[in-house]
Scaffold this motif. Structure first.
Motif, PDB file in Angstrom:
ATOM      1  N   UNK A  80       0.816  -1.218   0.000  1.00 39.48           N
ATOM      2  CA  UNK A  80       0.000   0.000   0.000  1.00 39.48           C
ATOM      3  C   UNK A  80       0.847   1.264   0.000  1.00 39.48           C
ATOM      4  N   UNK A  81       2.155   1.105   0.209  1.00 40.02           N
ATOM      5  CA  UNK A  81       3.028   2.265   0.337  1.00 40.02           C
ATOM      6  C   UNK A  81       3.953   2.354  -0.874  1.00 40.02           C
ATOM      7  N   UNK A  82       3.986   3.508  -1.492  1.00 42.01           N
ATOM      8  CA  UNK A  82       4.893   3.759  -2.616  1.00 42.01           C
ATOM      9  C   UNK A  82       6.185   4.362  -2.078  1.00 42.01           C
ATOM     10  N   UNK A  83       7.317   3.822  -2.489  1.00 41.57           N
ATOM     11  CA  UNK A  83       8.615   4.305  -2.028  1.00 41.57           C
ATOM     12  C   UNK A  83       9.473   4.708  -3.212  1.00 41.57           C
ATOM     13  N   UNK A  84      10.167   5.819  -3.085  1.00 41.29           N
ATOM     14  CA  UNK A  84      11.068   6.303  -4.117  1.00 41.29           C
ATOM     15  C   UNK A  84      12.343   6.807  -3.462  1.00 41.29           C
ATOM     16  N   UNK A  85      13.446   6.648  -4.164  1.00 36.52           N
ATOM     17  CA  UNK A  85      14.693   7.232  -3.671  1.00 36.52           C
ATOM     18  C   UNK A  85      14.689   8.719  -3.986  1.00 36.52           C
ATOM     19  N   UNK A  86      15.204   9.500  -3.042  1.00 35.25           N
ATOM     20  CA  UNK A  86      15.241  10.942  -3.217  1.00 35.25           C
ATOM     21  C   UNK A  86      16.645  11.441  -3.498  1.00 35.25           C
ATOM     22  N   UNK A  87      16.945  12.608  -3.006  1.00 35.72           N
ATOM     23  CA  UNK A  87      18.245  13.232  -3.244  1.00 35.72           C
ATOM     24  C   UNK A  87      19.357  12.468  -2.542  1.00 35.72           C
ATOM     25  N   UNK A  88      20.467  12.301  -3.233  1.00 35.70           N
ATOM     26  CA  UNK A  88      21.659  11.694  -2.650  1.00 35.70           C
ATOM     27  C   UNK A  88      22.862  12.584  -2.948  1.00 35.70           C
ATOM     28  N   UNK A  89      23.730  12.731  -1.946  1.00 30.62           N
ATOM     29  CA  UNK A  89      24.901  13.592  -2.128  1.00 30.62           C
ATOM     30  C   UNK A  89      26.063  13.095  -1.282  1.00 30.62           C
TER      31      UNK A  89
END
Length: 229
Positions: A80-89
């Motif tokens: 039920x949960x959508x996950x995405x990778x965000x900013x990486x530095x």
């Protein structure tokens, strides 16, 4: 994307055009009317992050990648949960004199989105073993917002007509012509649950059973002008 323009030619008498322009520039009244609703937020968004430091950039990258992969593996249990990778530095850290390289520091984010608040909060609770919570926000989903806006556009139009009729009667006129009408939807404001860096158990922050998503205000504005007759 191609755009086509349809041109329709017509000839007008200068006197007729001047007459129509004159007719349109008197007895004009500008009107504005609104319609709004308080709508329960049905969507939750969260941003979590990890920060790590190491003297070897390759090892630092391995640590970050391992934790990010673990997070995505945890998320697979929550369909039920959508996950995405965000900013990486990744950036170097020097000593106080900025002469000697001390270590490398990396930061990586993951973003969660769900309409199932309980499932999302449970996943966040698991992720907080390694991740910190940057923010959690509640908002009205796009589908729900569009449904409400469609209803409010009709209501705002009716409110506009009622005001137009009231003004027409106040000026002892029989009727009016609609000259222009614009319908604008306002931005709705997501409700923040918490912001800023935090690392704690979800039991302390927001237990699933006590999740309070709040409401957002959705508004449609109708503005335009009429000509009294």
């Amino acid at each position: 994307f191609a755009m086509s323009t349809l041109l329709i030619g017509a000839s007008f008498s200068p006197n007729l055009f001047a007459h129509e322009t004159e007719q349109l520039n008197y007895n004009l009244v500008n009107i504005q009317a609104d319609a709004s609703r308080q709508v329960a937020n049905d969507e939750m968004r969260a941003v979590l992050y990890i920060e790590k430091s190491h003297k070897q950039p390759a090892e630092l990258s391995n640590q970050i990648n391992q934790l990010m992969n673990q997070a995505q593996a945890m998320a697979r249990k929550y369909s039920q949960v959508k996950i995405e990778t965000g900013t990486q530095s990744t950036h170097p850290v020097y000593d106080n004199d900025n002469n000697k390289l001390k270590e490398w520091r990396a930061r990586a984010e993951i973003q969660l989105e769900s309409k199932d608040f309980k499932a999302a909060s449970q996943l966040i609770s698991e992720l907080q073993q390694h991740f910190q919570t940057q923010s959690i926000n509640f908002s009205v989903s796009d589908d729900q917002r569009k449904k409400v806006e469609n209803v409010l556009m009709i209501e705002a139009s009716k409110n506009f007509q009622q005001r137009a009729q009231t003004i027409t009667q106040a000026w002892n006129k029989n009727q009016y012509n609609l000259v222009t009408l614009n319908l604008n939807t306002s931005n709705y404001f997501p409700q923040p649950m918490m912001r800023g860096a935090a690392k704690f158990s979800m039991a302390e922050a927001a237990p699933a059973q006590d999740m309070a998503a709040g409401e957002s205000k959705i508004m449609v504005n109708a503005n335009g002008s009429i000509q009294l007759k």
